[in-house]
Design a protein around this motif. Structure first.
Motif, PDB file in Angstrom:
ATOM      1  N   SER A  22      -1.898   1.387  -9.097  1.00 44.63           N
ATOM      2  CA  SER A  22      -3.209   1.144  -8.510  1.00 44.63           C
ATOM      3  C   SER A  22      -3.107   0.578  -7.092  1.00 44.63           C
ATOM      4  O   SER A  22      -2.032   0.181  -6.648  1.00 44.63           O
ATOM      5  N   VAL A  23      -4.231   0.538  -6.414  1.00 47.97           N
ATOM      6  CA  VAL A  23      -4.321   0.012  -5.058  1.00 47.97           C
ATOM      7  C   VAL A  23      -3.780  -1.412  -4.981  1.00 47.97           C
ATOM      8  O   VAL A  23      -4.102  -2.241  -5.829  1.00 47.97           O
ATOM      9  N   ASP A  25      -1.090  -2.936  -5.676  1.00 47.14           N
ATOM     10  CA  ASP A  25      -0.249  -3.620  -6.651  1.00 47.14           C
ATOM     11  C   ASP A  25       1.184  -3.792  -6.148  1.00 47.14           C
ATOM     12  O   ASP A  25       2.023  -4.317  -6.850  1.00 47.14           O
ATOM     13  N   GLY A  26       1.440  -3.341  -4.904  1.00 46.61           N
ATOM     14  CA  GLY A  26       2.708  -3.690  -4.271  1.00 46.61           C
ATOM     15  C   GLY A  26       3.730  -2.570  -4.152  1.00 46.61           C
ATOM     16  O   GLY A  26       4.924  -2.839  -3.978  1.00 46.61           O
ATOM     17  N   LYS A  27       3.289  -1.323  -4.212  1.00 48.25           N
ATOM     18  CA  LYS A  27       4.215  -0.181  -4.138  1.00 48.25           C
ATOM     19  C   LYS A  27       5.011  -0.179  -2.841  1.00 48.25           C
ATOM     20  O   LYS A  27       6.238  -0.077  -2.840  1.00 48.25           O
ATOM     21  N   SER A  28       4.267  -0.278  -1.730  1.00 48.72           N
ATOM     22  CA  SER A  28       4.945  -0.202  -0.433  1.00 48.72           C
ATOM     23  C   SER A  28       5.831  -1.427  -0.224  1.00 48.72           C
ATOM     24  O   SER A  28       6.929  -1.327   0.336  1.00 48.72           O
ATOM     25  N   THR A  29       5.358  -2.559  -0.685  1.00 47.71           N
ATOM     26  CA  THR A  29       6.153  -3.782  -0.566  1.00 47.71           C
ATOM     27  C   THR A  29       7.451  -3.669  -1.369  1.00 47.71           C
ATOM     28  O   THR A  29       8.521  -4.071  -0.913  1.00 47.71           O
ATOM     29  N   SER A  64       5.539  -3.802   3.673  1.00 46.22           N
ATOM     30  CA  SER A  64       4.846  -2.543   3.412  1.00 46.22           C
ATOM     31  C   SER A  64       4.712  -1.721   4.693  1.00 46.22           C
ATOM     32  O   SER A  64       4.540  -0.504   4.650  1.00 46.22           O
ATOM     33  N   GLY A  77      -4.290  -1.335   6.141  1.00 50.85           N
ATOM     34  CA  GLY A  77      -3.402  -1.977   5.172  1.00 50.85           C
ATOM     35  C   GLY A  77      -3.298  -1.216   3.860  1.00 50.85           C
ATOM     36  O   GLY A  77      -3.041  -1.803   2.811  1.00 50.85           O
ATOM     37  N   ILE A  78      -3.518   0.100   3.893  1.00 48.06           N
ATOM     38  CA  ILE A  78      -3.390   0.901   2.680  1.00 48.06           C
ATOM     39  C   ILE A  78      -2.503   2.109   2.967  1.00 48.06           C
ATOM     40  O   ILE A  78      -2.230   2.428   4.110  1.00 48.06           O
ATOM     41  N   THR A  99       3.809   6.640  -2.789  1.00 41.59           N
ATOM     42  CA  THR A  99       2.546   7.369  -2.896  1.00 41.59           C
ATOM     43  C   THR A  99       1.356   6.415  -2.847  1.00 41.59           C
ATOM     44  O   THR A  99       1.488   5.232  -3.152  1.00 41.59           O
ATOM     45  N   PRO A 100       0.182   6.911  -2.430  1.00 47.14           N
ATOM     46  CA  PRO A 100      -0.991   6.052  -2.306  1.00 47.14           C
ATOM     47  C   PRO A 100      -1.615   5.725  -3.652  1.00 47.14           C
ATOM     48  O   PRO A 100      -1.591   6.532  -4.575  1.00 47.14           O
ATOM     49  N   HIS A 102      -4.958   4.661  -3.895  1.00 48.33           N
ATOM     50  CA  HIS A 102      -6.393   4.954  -3.901  1.00 48.33           C
ATOM     51  C   HIS A 102      -6.697   6.265  -4.603  1.00 48.33           C
ATOM     52  O   HIS A 102      -6.045   7.261  -4.363  1.00 48.33           O
ATOM     53  N   LYS A 154       4.253  -8.941  -9.107  1.00 48.56           N
ATOM     54  CA  LYS A 154       3.541 -10.175  -8.729  1.00 48.56           C
ATOM     55  C   LYS A 154       3.672 -11.238  -9.828  1.00 48.56           C
ATOM     56  O   LYS A 154       2.735 -12.005 -10.086  1.00 48.56           O
ATOM     57  N   LEU A 157       2.690 -14.775  -9.156  1.00 42.46           N
ATOM     58  CA  LEU A 157       1.294 -15.226  -9.191  1.00 42.46           C
ATOM     59  C   LEU A 157       0.818 -15.569 -10.597  1.00 42.46           C
ATOM     60  O   LEU A 157      -0.304 -16.029 -10.790  1.00 42.46           O
TER      61      LEU A 157
HETATM   62  N1  LIG Z   1       2.416 -12.645  -4.430  1.00 47.67           N
HETATM   63  C1  LIG Z   1       2.830 -11.380  -4.401  1.00 47.67           C
HETATM   64  N2  LIG Z   1       2.244 -10.525  -3.562  1.00 47.67           N
HETATM   65  C2  LIG Z   1       2.680  -9.247  -3.516  1.00 47.67           C
HETATM   66  C3  LIG Z   1       3.773  -8.823  -4.316  1.00 47.67           C
HETATM   67  N3  LIG Z   1       4.008  -7.520  -4.037  1.00 47.67           N
HETATM   68  C4  LIG Z   1       3.077  -7.155  -3.108  1.00 47.67           C
HETATM   69  N4  LIG Z   1       2.276  -8.201  -2.780  1.00 47.67           N
HETATM   70  C5  LIG Z   1       1.153  -8.197  -1.824  1.00 47.67           C
HETATM   71  O1  LIG Z   1       0.127  -7.317  -2.274  1.00 47.67           O
HETATM   72  C6  LIG Z   1      -0.529  -6.697  -1.162  1.00 47.67           C
HETATM   73  C7  LIG Z   1      -0.533  -5.174  -1.289  1.00 47.67           C
HETATM   74  O2  LIG Z   1       0.799  -4.693  -1.178  1.00 47.67           O
HETATM   75  P1  LIG Z   1       1.147  -3.170  -0.784  1.00 47.67           P
HETATM   76  O3  LIG Z   1       2.617  -3.064  -0.948  1.00 47.67           O
HETATM   77  O4  LIG Z   1       0.553  -2.766   0.510  1.00 47.67           O
HETATM   78  O5  LIG Z   1       0.373  -2.414  -1.950  1.00 47.67           O
HETATM   79  P2  LIG Z   1       0.372  -0.856  -2.313  1.00 47.67           P
HETATM   80  O6  LIG Z   1       0.489  -0.760  -3.782  1.00 47.67           O
HETATM   81  O7  LIG Z   1       1.416  -0.141  -1.532  1.00 47.67           O
HETATM   82  O8  LIG Z   1      -1.103  -0.401  -1.845  1.00 47.67           O
HETATM   83  P3  LIG Z   1      -1.653   1.134  -1.643  1.00 47.67           P
HETATM   84  O9  LIG Z   1      -0.497   1.939  -1.229  1.00 47.67           O
HETATM   85  O10 LIG Z   1      -2.705   1.072  -0.586  1.00 47.67           O
HETATM   86  O11 LIG Z   1      -2.200   1.555  -2.962  1.00 47.67           O
HETATM   87  C8  LIG Z   1       0.189  -7.179   0.077  1.00 47.67           C
HETATM   88  O12 LIG Z   1      -0.536  -8.224   0.638  1.00 47.67           O
HETATM   89  C9  LIG Z   1       1.540  -7.668  -0.465  1.00 47.67           C
HETATM   90  O13 LIG Z   1       2.129  -8.655   0.325  1.00 47.67           O
HETATM   91  C10 LIG Z   1       4.415  -9.792  -5.193  1.00 47.67           C
HETATM   92  O14 LIG Z   1       5.377  -9.510  -5.909  1.00 47.67           O
HETATM   93  N5  LIG Z   1       3.888 -11.049  -5.189  1.00 47.67           N
END
Ligand SMILES: Nc1nc2c(ncn2[C@@H]2O[C@H](COP(=O)(O)OP(=O)(O)OP(=O)(O)O)[C@@H](O)[C@H]2O)c(=O)[nH]1
Ligand SMILES: [Mg+2]
Lengths: 423, 301
Positions: A22-23, A25-29, A64, A77-78, A99-100, A102, A154, A157
């Motif tokens: 999902s959006v 949830d930290g994929k790119s990170t 990300s 930021g997406i 992958t995205p 959204h 996460k 958290l």
């Molecule tokens: N506290 C915490 N924050 C996280 C973690 N992983 C990601 N984040 C935060 O979550 C937010 C979204 O992270 P992205 O990696 O951009 O998420 P994404 O899943 O790639 O988003 P889309 O590609 O747009 O769907 C960012 O602010 C990250 O810093 C984690 O393990 N812990």
């Protein structure tokens, strides 16, 4: 031909995987973390994203930004479209598709998923299993990705709580029972802090399973390809017609599954004529036997009329040949399906006219229930009956990915509007 | 008879051959962009593997900025002749004479204007597909691009609206005037390219190997001294051992300090390097966070 070579199949070196879910949830990170901790980020990349993070007033480097390469993605930021990244460890080479999340961009997720060996589905530990997590897990099973890793992210958290992890794992497992997924692994992690990604960290001591990297490096993908049925769609016929090669006819293509050896009997479909393999060539090499996914040039003993779109198979391993067949369809276009219209169907190396003759049901991705539908709109998944102008040579997708898939192209706009899997 | 195992290079090679054959079969009038650089040298070997014993079903096309290193142009001509394939060269000088390209100064980088000459050549020969050697690991906008990358009638890339690309079923359809850029080595890294060059024993222009050269340290790079680049006031010239990682426009392509005298030493250095290929060598990519994306939207490779 100067060299004769024999290439052996060995441990698969190249693993293609996607991150989905999902959006936010930290994929790119997570990908940023994997690259960072495996020392695959270059200094200039790191300093460039550090500058950008700093400009935005962030305290830490936003990993990300490594994959969100488009201006629009960085501004919002997406992730909008798939980004590909490459890294290697001493054990394997990896191609990652980020992958995205959204819903609007689901078709880009399907693009990334279609070539993957493995999918990582991320779940935000605070939110648990969401519709989009289910949708992506369902899509992963639909396109037949053989391996799934559910990354419960996460964890920082939720106080690294074992109860939270176990609850989400059980929720997901309950949903996954309805899917064709045999191979699911669960890993708790914090992509942000790096726990259980490459390093174990010291905050998830109750978890005894493997880290994500350990799984990626060691999951067995050798058995993912169909090694039984020889399938060779002809891409191109080579007839140089020079003096010394006056009678040369080479059938060029990629072995999509199975293997073949000089002397084997083959049948050419749809004509049904048979012959034997005379030579297996590629540039200056000639081979005794070859296997999927090698691209080669084949010559046969007899002069037969063979052209692009035909398929060579082993005579004792016949596929199906039909003009009407059932398929699962992902509708990818903003323009809904028009069941009165003719579209172009691309299947293996053929392009033919075809239409969606009937919609059996549409799938509710949340509940996996079947519902009736008389049209399909973007992101809908449905079971349909397809009808095409000439018979196609195919296998069920579950048996053979390459001969069981097709795309639908809109003749007017030339856009790819749907992805299909024969069932 | 020799034996070896199926490696990741074999997998990448097979994918690229499959892509080239799809272009040949489905596009009406393709061309292969050949610059004399390492990536397009690899493309030529892949084309040999895809189409020999026949001839290539497309001509080679070079968009010449006339700011190229002489060794590279010499190599380009030599290689095309050796292969016996047709080489079309369209020069930016012509675009300048025709007033299609207007430069601010004679010595400025010509890289951004290549798109104009390329689009003119595409229109002149009515090419509906151009095979190029770009790789996704080069740059973050490239990392987002499809293997079959669709361009509208103005040559523009729309990154927010790319065609879905499923399995290896490529959609090659275009309307007249539209064009597809095809990148068979999208999934290769710089290291893969050098390992393939070693495995296939491919010849490359001499400036890829370490040699003594006069350079000017400027910003974060080492600019090669030439008729286009002279030291500004306060700058100094050094003579050091360098090699090029990319071979583009002489006015903005920087070499890196290196001792690598042969391909296996380049492989060893590439495996160890901590700086990306373009980061180390291309001044024109450093001007903004999105310079490549912007150029691609205007028709760049
Ligand atoms: N506290 C915490 N924050 C996280 C973690 N992983 C990601 N984040 C935060 O979550 C937010 C979204 O992270 P992205 O990696 O951009 O998420 P994404 O899943 O790639 O988003 P889309 O590609 O747009 O769907 C960012 O602010 C990250 O810093 C984690 O393990 N812990
Ligand atoms: Mg993302």
């Amino acid at each position: 031909m100067s060299e004769v070579k024999n290439i052996r199949r060995d441990r698969a070196e190249l693993l293609r995987f996607i991150t989905a879910g999902s959006v936010d949830d930290g994929k790119s990170t997570l990908i940023g973390r994997l690259l960072h901790d495996s020392k695959s980020i270059f200094e200039d990349q790191l300093s460039s994203i550090a500058r950008t993070s700093n400009k935005r007033g962030m305290q830490a480097v936003d990993l990300s930004l490594l994959t969100d390469g488009l201006q629009a993605e960085r501004e919002q930021g997406i992730t909008i479209d798939v980004a590909y990244r490459y890294f290697a460890t001493p054990k394997r080479k990896f191609i990652i598709a980020d992958t995205p999340g959204h819903e609007q961009y689901t078709r880009n997720m399907v693009t990334g998923a279609s070539t993957a060996n493995l999918a990582i589905i991320l779940i935000d530990a605070r939110k648990g299993v969401l519709t989009q997590s289910r949708r992506h897990a369902y899509l992963a099973s639909l396109v037949g990705i053989p391996h799934l890793v559910v990354a419960i992210n996460k964890m920082d958290l939720v106080g690294y709580s074992r109860e939270v992890y176990e609850r989400i794992r059980n929720d997901f497992a309950a949903f996954a029972q309805g899917l064709r997924l045999s191979n699911i692994e669960y890993v708790p992690m914090s992509a942000l802090n790096g726990d259980m990604v490459v390093e174990r960290g010291d905050r998830l001591t109750w978890y005894e399973g493997r880290t994500l990297m350990d799984l990626l490096e060691n999951i067995d993908i050798e058995h993912d390809v169909n090694t039984d049925d020889f399938r060779f769609p002809v891409q191109w016929v080579s007839r140089p017609q020079t003096e010394e090669l006056h009678d040369f006819r080479g059938y060029m293509g990629r072995i999509e599954s199975g293997s073949i050896r000089v002397g084997d009997e083959v049948t050419i479909l749809p004509s049904g004529l048979s012959s034997r393999i005379k030579e297996i060539l590629l540039y200056k090499d000639s081979f005794e036997d070859v296997f999927a996914p090698q691209s080669v040039t084949l010559t046969i003993e007899d002069h037969l009329d063979i052209s692009r779109g035909d398929m060579l198979v082993k005579t004792d391993q016949q596929p199906q040949i039909k003009k009407e067949f059932a398929a699962m369809l992902c509708w990818l276009s903003e323009q809904p399906l028009d069941s009165q219209r003719k579209y172009i169907v691309k299947h293996t190396t053929r392009m033919i006219k075809g239409m969606v003759n009937q919609i059996d049901y549409r799938v509710d991705v949340n509940t996996l229930n079947h519902e009736t539908a008389d049209s399909l709109k973007m992101n809908d998944i449905a079971r349909v009956v397809m009808k095409v102008q000439q018979p196609i040579v195919f296998d069920d997708y579950a048996r053979n990915r390459a001969t069981g898939n097709f795309i639908i192209i809109d003749e007017t706009s030339n856009n790819t509007v749907a992805a299909g899997m024969i069932c | 008879m020799s034996h070896r195992t199926f490696t990741h290079l074999d997998a990448l090679e097979s994918e690229a051959i499959h892509i080239m054959r799809e272009v040949a079969a489905e596009c009406t009038n393709p061309a292969l962009l050949f610059s004399g650089g390492k990536d397009s040298i690899v493309l030529l070997r892949l084309a040999e593997k895809a189409f020999r014993p026949g001839r290539f079903p497309f001509p080679l096309l070079h968009i010449d900025t006339e700011h190229n290193f002489p060794e590279v142009i010499e190599f380009r001509n030599h290689r095309a002749k050796e292969l016996g394939e047709r080489l079309i060269v369209r020069s930016m000088e012509d675009s300048i004479k025709q007033g299609r390209v207007v430069l601010r100064s004679e010595n400025q980088s010509r890289n951004p204007f290549q798109s104009i000459t390329l689009l003119d050549a595409i229109a002149e020969f009515r090419f509906d597909a151009c095979i190029g050697g770009a790789r996704r690991d080069e740059e973050k906008a490239r990392a987002k691009e499809r293997i079959f990358s669709f361009r509208d009638e103005f040559g523009q890339w729309d990154p927010k609206n790319q065609r879905p690309e499923l399995w290896s079923l490529y959609n090659t359809r275009t309307h007249p005037g539209e064009n597809i850029r095809v990148f068979p080595i999208s999934n290769w890294t710089e290291l893969d390219v050098w390992e393939y060059i070693e495995r296939e024993q491919l010849e490359v222009p001499s400036i890829y190997f370490a040699h003594w050269r006069e350079v000017i340290p400027r910003d974060s790079g080492l600019l090669p001294v030439s008729h286009l680049v002279q030291p500004k006031e306060g700058e100094h010239v050094e003579k050091i051992m360098v090699r090029f990682r990319t071979v583009g426009d002489m006015s903005c392509t920087c070499p890196v300090a290196s001792q690598a005298k042969n391909v296996s030493e380049i492989i060893a250095e590439t495996a160890m390097t901590r700086i990306t290929e373009r980061g180390a060598t291309r001044m024109d990519d450093q001007t903004s966070d999105a310079s490549m994306e912007l150029r691609k939207k205007e028709g760049y490779f």
